[in-house]
Write an enzyme that holds these catalytic residues in place. Structure first.
Site, PDB file in Angstrom:
ATOM      1  N   ASP A  11       0.823  -1.212  -0.245  1.00 26.54           N
ATOM      2  CA  ASP A  11      -0.106   0.090  -0.040  1.00 26.54           C
ATOM      3  C   ASP A  11       0.811   1.009  -0.296  1.00 26.54           C
ATOM      4  O   ASP A  11       2.283   1.142   0.032  1.00 26.54           O
ATOM      5  CB  ASP A  11      -0.806  -0.217   1.555  1.00 26.54           C
ATOM      6  CG  ASP A  11      -1.380   0.944   1.621  1.00 26.54           C
ATOM      7  OD1 ASP A  11      -2.646   1.397   0.417  1.00 26.54           O
ATOM      8  OD2 ASP A  11      -1.893   1.344   2.964  1.00 26.54           O
ATOM      9  N   ASP A  13      -0.498   5.123   1.263  1.00 24.32           N
ATOM     10  CA  ASP A  13      -0.419   5.848   2.056  1.00 24.32           C
ATOM     11  C   ASP A  13      -0.036   4.894   4.019  1.00 24.32           C
ATOM     12  O   ASP A  13      -0.930   3.923   3.574  1.00 24.32           O
ATOM     13  CB  ASP A  13      -0.786   7.186   2.509  1.00 24.32           C
ATOM     14  CG  ASP A  13      -1.373   7.582   1.236  1.00 24.32           C
ATOM     15  OD1 ASP A  13      -0.809   8.554   0.961  1.00 24.32           O
ATOM     16  OD2 ASP A  13      -1.789   7.151  -0.080  1.00 24.32           O
ATOM     17  N   ASP A 170      -1.368  -1.057   5.570  1.00 24.34           N
ATOM     18  CA  ASP A 170      -1.885  -0.217   7.087  1.00 24.34           C
ATOM     19  C   ASP A 170      -3.405  -0.356   7.441  1.00 24.34           C
ATOM     20  O   ASP A 170      -3.701   0.453   8.442  1.00 24.34           O
ATOM     21  CB  ASP A 170      -0.812   1.282   7.517  1.00 24.34           C
ATOM     22  CG  ASP A 170      -1.509   2.087   6.493  1.00 24.34           C
ATOM     23  OD1 ASP A 170      -2.184   2.886   7.175  1.00 24.34           O
ATOM     24  OD2 ASP A 170      -1.697   1.714   5.252  1.00 24.34           O
TER      25      ASP A 170
END
Length: 221
Positions: A11, A13, A170
């Protein structure tokens, strides 16, 4: 330990880059321009992974159902677009992790729900992504995460079997997408995580609290 790994996907960000300062600033600018007091970054950071929805929720208590949400979202997008590399930094340990992955002969890529409107110029501006073999945005395929299709697309671009990929993220939707794609899944607990998150409920194969920790669990042969 993940065995027979042929590629590593991330991922963006909250996993590779800390974009919360620029995302928060884009929303906070909207507040101050309306005569509202500025909010500290700590208010915005936990919801940075939720993009405009998260930032406008913090800044104005606004949900997507609000009649002005779409107009506010576009204003937020323009603010962010004009300053999306001013405060964004790469998380500590990420450059060394990527170098080690490349040196191990493993292709790597990015799968983000961020629109290509932002992903493309942002990654082009950061040397970290020069070695990425695939960058898949939220609008690259007809579906965004938690649907697995963006992960399948990244695997296709890298020419690897999804079952031989590891995906690191995250947010719970990252893990849901990775599991649905049959990939090894890693929860980056140093990321944004949202508010009041119980990461253990995500059922990720592995949790890491720092980027380089991942390297201990990758075996390509």
């Amino acid at each position: 330990m993940f065995t027979d790994v042929q590629a590593v996907l991330f991922d963006l960000d909250g996993t590779l880059i800390d974009s919360a300062p620029d995302l928060g600033a884009a929303a906070d600018k909207m507040r101050t321009e309306r005569g509202l007091p500025s909010l500290p970054l700590e208010h915005y950071r936990p919801m940075a992974g939720a993009g405009a929805r998260g930032m406008l929720g913090i800044a104005f208590g606004m949900t997507p159902e609000h009649p002005e949400f779409m107009a506010y979202r576009e204003e937020f997008f323009v603010n962010y677009e004009n300053a999306m590399t001013e405060r964004t930094v790469i998380f500590d340990g990420v450059p060394d992790m990527i170098v080690a992955i490349v040196q191990a002969g493993l292709p790597w890529g990015v799968v983000t729900n961020k629109s290509s409107r932002f992903t493309d110029p942002l990654t082009a501006a950061m040397p970290l992504f020069a070695t990425a073999g695939a960058i898949v945005s939220g609008d690259t395929t007809p579906h965004a995460k938690p649907h697995p299709e963006p992960l399948f697309e990244a695997a296709r671009r890298l020419g690897v079997d999804p079952a031989r990929c590891v995906y690191v993220g995250d947010d719970e939707r990252d893990i849901v997408a990775g599991l649905a794609a049959g990939m090894g899944t890693v929860a980056a607990t140093y990321g944004y995580l949202g508010q009041q998150t119980d990461v253990s409920r995500w059922n990720a194969h592995l949790h890491i609290d720092a980027p380089p920790t991942l390297l201990k669990y990758l075996r390509s042969t």
